[in-house]
Design a protein around this motif. Sequence first.
Motif, mmCIF file in Angstrom:
data_model
loop_
_atom_site.group_PDB
_atom_site.id
_atom_site.type_symbol
_atom_site.label_atom_id
_atom_site.label_comp_id
_atom_site.label_asym_id
_atom_site.label_seq_id
_atom_site.Cartn_x
_atom_site.Cartn_y
_atom_site.Cartn_z
ATOM 1 N N THR A 114 0.958 -1.203 -0.143
ATOM 2 C CA THR A 114 -0.002 -0.125 -0.090
ATOM 3 C C THR A 114 0.813 1.274 -0.104
ATOM 4 O OG1 THR A 114 -1.991 -1.125 1.010
ATOM 5 C CG2 THR A 114 -1.920 1.440 1.329
ATOM 6 N N GLU A 115 0.929 2.146 -0.865
ATOM 7 C CA GLU A 115 1.369 3.349 -1.063
ATOM 8 C C GLU A 115 0.894 4.205 -2.125
ATOM 9 O OE1 GLU A 115 5.291 2.119 -2.690
ATOM 10 O OE2 GLU A 115 4.480 1.281 -4.466
ATOM 11 N N GLU A 116 1.275 5.392 -2.168
ATOM 12 C CA GLU A 116 0.590 6.438 -3.070
ATOM 13 C C GLU A 116 1.537 6.423 -4.476
ATOM 14 O OE1 GLU A 116 0.089 11.195 -2.984
ATOM 15 O OE2 GLU A 116 0.086 10.506 -1.175
ATOM 16 N N VAL A 117 0.571 6.449 -5.320
ATOM 17 C CA VAL A 117 0.959 6.104 -6.818
ATOM 18 C C VAL A 117 0.472 7.136 -7.643
ATOM 19 C CG1 VAL A 117 1.835 3.814 -6.716
ATOM 20 C CG2 VAL A 117 -0.494 4.266 -7.147
ATOM 21 N N SER A 118 0.852 7.231 -8.895
ATOM 22 C CA SER A 118 -0.019 7.910 -10.036
ATOM 23 C C SER A 118 -0.593 7.124 -10.822
ATOM 24 C CB SER A 118 0.904 9.009 -10.815
ATOM 25 O OG SER A 118 1.620 10.124 -10.066
ATOM 26 N N LEU A 119 -1.820 7.292 -11.017
ATOM 27 C CA LEU A 119 -2.291 6.160 -12.168
ATOM 28 C C LEU A 119 -3.233 7.075 -13.304
ATOM 29 C CD1 LEU A 119 -3.874 3.408 -12.395
ATOM 30 C CD2 LEU A 119 -5.884 4.394 -11.471
ATOM 31 N N GLU A 120 -2.781 6.566 -14.187
ATOM 32 C CA GLU A 120 -3.190 7.105 -15.560
ATOM 33 C C GLU A 120 -4.711 6.788 -16.040
ATOM 34 O OE1 GLU A 120 -0.761 7.946 -19.260
ATOM 35 O OE2 GLU A 120 -1.695 6.423 -20.037
ATOM 36 N N VAL A 121 -5.558 7.573 -16.290
ATOM 37 C CA VAL A 121 -6.973 7.345 -16.897
ATOM 38 C C VAL A 121 -7.206 8.087 -17.876
ATOM 39 C CG1 VAL A 121 -9.525 7.262 -16.161
ATOM 40 C CG2 VAL A 121 -7.690 6.643 -14.451
ATOM 41 N N LEU A 122 -7.585 7.276 -19.253
ATOM 42 C CA LEU A 122 -7.829 7.939 -20.437
ATOM 43 C C LEU A 122 -9.320 8.518 -20.611
ATOM 44 C CD1 LEU A 122 -5.728 5.428 -22.900
ATOM 45 C CD2 LEU A 122 -5.120 7.776 -21.449
ATOM 46 N N LEU A 123 -9.577 9.429 -21.208
ATOM 47 C CA LEU A 123 -10.760 9.908 -21.702
ATOM 48 C C LEU A 123 -11.093 9.281 -23.147
ATOM 49 C CD1 LEU A 123 -10.959 13.529 -20.570
ATOM 50 C CD2 LEU A 123 -11.385 11.606 -19.195
ATOM 51 N N SER A 124 -12.155 9.257 -23.598
ATOM 52 C CA SER A 124 -12.522 8.634 -24.940
ATOM 53 C C SER A 124 -11.769 9.231 -25.854
ATOM 54 C CB SER A 124 -14.079 8.810 -24.921
ATOM 55 O OG SER A 124 -14.740 8.316 -24.155
ATOM 56 N N ASN A 125 -11.487 10.694 -25.907
ATOM 57 C CA ASN A 125 -10.690 11.317 -26.895
ATOM 58 C C ASN A 125 -9.321 10.859 -26.779
ATOM 59 O OD1 ASN A 125 -10.104 12.775 -24.690
ATOM 60 N ND2 ASN A 125 -10.972 14.852 -25.633
ATOM 61 N N GLY A 126 -8.764 10.127 -25.855
ATOM 62 C CA GLY A 126 -7.169 9.891 -25.615
ATOM 63 C C GLY A 126 -6.407 10.791 -24.616
ATOM 64 N N GLN A 127 -7.197 11.793 -24.380
ATOM 65 C CA GLN A 127 -6.629 12.592 -23.249
ATOM 66 C C GLN A 127 -6.265 11.868 -22.029
ATOM 67 O OE1 GLN A 127 -9.092 16.042 -22.319
ATOM 68 N NE2 GLN A 127 -7.867 16.661 -20.436
ATOM 69 N N LYS A 128 -5.234 12.075 -21.514
ATOM 70 C CA LYS A 128 -4.936 11.404 -20.271
ATOM 71 C C LYS A 128 -5.092 12.239 -18.987
ATOM 72 C CE LYS A 128 -1.149 9.070 -22.614
ATOM 73 N NZ LYS A 128 0.498 9.053 -22.726
ATOM 74 N N VAL A 129 -5.494 11.729 -17.986
ATOM 75 C CA VAL A 129 -5.875 12.150 -16.557
ATOM 76 C C VAL A 129 -5.061 11.697 -15.805
ATOM 77 C CG1 VAL A 129 -7.383 12.852 -14.962
ATOM 78 C CG2 VAL A 129 -8.442 12.822 -17.487
ATOM 79 N N LEU A 130 -4.064 12.208 -14.948
ATOM 80 C CA LEU A 130 -3.093 11.611 -14.059
ATOM 81 C C LEU A 130 -3.698 11.945 -12.675
ATOM 82 C CD1 LEU A 130 -0.592 9.783 -14.445
ATOM 83 C CD2 LEU A 130 0.655 11.907 -13.833
ATOM 84 N N VAL A 131 -4.140 10.825 -11.966
ATOM 85 C CA VAL A 131 -4.386 10.955 -10.688
ATOM 86 C C VAL A 131 -3.657 10.301 -9.449
ATOM 87 C CG1 VAL A 131 -6.856 11.449 -11.135
ATOM 88 C CG2 VAL A 131 -6.095 9.123 -10.796
ATOM 89 N N SER A 132 -3.641 10.977 -8.398
ATOM 90 C CA SER A 132 -2.823 10.437 -7.196
ATOM 91 C C SER A 132 -3.874 9.605 -6.317
ATOM 92 C CB SER A 132 -2.353 11.449 -6.311
ATOM 93 O OG SER A 132 -1.427 10.828 -5.397
ATOM 94 N N VAL A 133 -3.421 8.278 -6.386
ATOM 95 C CA VAL A 133 -4.149 7.355 -5.662
ATOM 96 C C VAL A 133 -3.423 6.582 -4.756
ATOM 97 C CG1 VAL A 133 -6.193 7.342 -7.270
ATOM 98 C CG2 VAL A 133 -4.315 5.586 -7.308
ATOM 99 N N LEU A 134 -3.900 5.594 -3.923
ATOM 100 C CA LEU A 134 -3.274 4.601 -3.164
ATOM 101 C C LEU A 134 -3.511 3.484 -3.636
ATOM 102 C CD1 LEU A 134 -4.442 5.059 0.510
ATOM 103 C CD2 LEU A 134 -2.306 5.671 -0.561
ATOM 104 N N THR A 135 -2.436 2.370 -3.785
ATOM 105 C CA THR A 135 -2.596 0.995 -4.619
ATOM 106 C C THR A 135 -3.844 0.299 -3.875
ATOM 107 O OG1 THR A 135 -0.977 0.194 -3.018
ATOM 108 C CG2 THR A 135 -0.040 0.957 -4.997
#
Length: 483
Positions: A114-135
Amino acid sequence: MHFSIPETESRNGDSGGSAYVAYNIHVNGVLHCRVRYSQLLGLHEQLRKEYGANVLPAFPPKKLFSLTPAEVEQRREQLEKYMQAVRQDPLLGSSETFNSFLRRAQQETQQVPTEEVSLEVLLSNGQKVLVSVLTSDQTEDVLEAVAAKLDLPDDLIGYFSLFLVRDKEDGAFSFVRKLQEFELPYVSVTSLRSQEYKIVLRKSLVLLLLSTPWPHSYWDSAYDDDVMENRVGLNLLYAQTVSDIERGWILVTKEQHRQLKSLQEKVSKKEFLRLAQTLRHYGYLRFDACVADFPEKDCPVVVSAGNSELSLQLRLPGQQLREGSFRVTRMRCWRVTSSVPLPSGGTNSPGRGRGEVRLELAFEYLMSKDRLQWVTITSPQAIMMSICLQSMVDELMVKKSGGSIRKMLRRRVGGTLRRSDSQQAVKSPPLLESPDASRESMVKLSSKLSAVSLRGIGSPSTDASASDVHGNFAFEGIGDEDL
């Protein structure tokens, strides 16, 4: 979502301890976690304390002596049925005890701290949203983090979901599944160990905020109006629709394409979406190319689900594109079955030698008055197709009972709907009786994710059991004049 335990493993205990049997729990054919019998027994005991023994399905008993290979296989089958039964139960399957057990087991199996990481989530148009979450963050936590990053209001979060997808060579992507409440998105995507797998935010096919494992559907485009009143929601819908049109998922004529292009140039997003809502396959989920036995055996088709129907597109000789539509209300029942090649020698040794699973979705369709016919689709995405069918039936039943998905979304308590709200929206229908005594009895609509049967190719019995069949409470008898 289909749970299975297709195999067992003999593993060595920690610090040189004695060997033990591990059960591999798969979700839609992908390894989710690896657990011991004692862990599942602990889960059973905890559920029994919370909900009472009379609510729980039968659990395989302890054995005093070491199990024979045949007994190991028998226990595997019993545990698989147990996990499926618990997941199908609206009380047990939505319980935090059950879901947190699976989340912990997933994290332990993949050995992710369990640690804080950056997770990449894509929108339908390919735009990337980087969010900080826990594993260790569950699906709803990650969805809320993405919504916060995009400034999407809380009351619109339920209109969107996170999907696990796989990149295709043509630049499009293939849906693997909608991420569920019993899994950790970061672990789910990274454990696949391939850059092809990604997490995508899309308009929800099933509404996430209901406190039940059987969420209600969001197939009716009328619910888009709520989303379009918000700037962020409007932009998300617009980006998804443009992307779906470019991929050819939404069918557009030359004149419609010209009108859409004009609206795009004017940046008239609402007007663009209003026009798009009138187009064929708007709001549909498109699956990968597969094979069906309709209109003829081994016919290559592309299946799309939406607007209370399954659409099958096929290319006839001469490259002429044809489409056949199968309305959900004319499907008497359906089932998902899976075939596994027997190991060499023709013997099915427990947990060994199984090849790649072949999945089939078959539905019994009212072709004309008093004439029912089975149509079979062979596809790795058969389970997801079945889930789409069920969610469309759920939506029809909500409307038929006078319920409102929109009102249910807004009736939130601490971010979650009251259980009474979701239970009152759709009443479980009675057991459907088959008019033909030689056919299987239909199960209740509420058991919408019944077991997928596993059989060896060439085995004597290929009939699905009653628990494999989904009875359709929205089935409507019709006459020839309505066809």
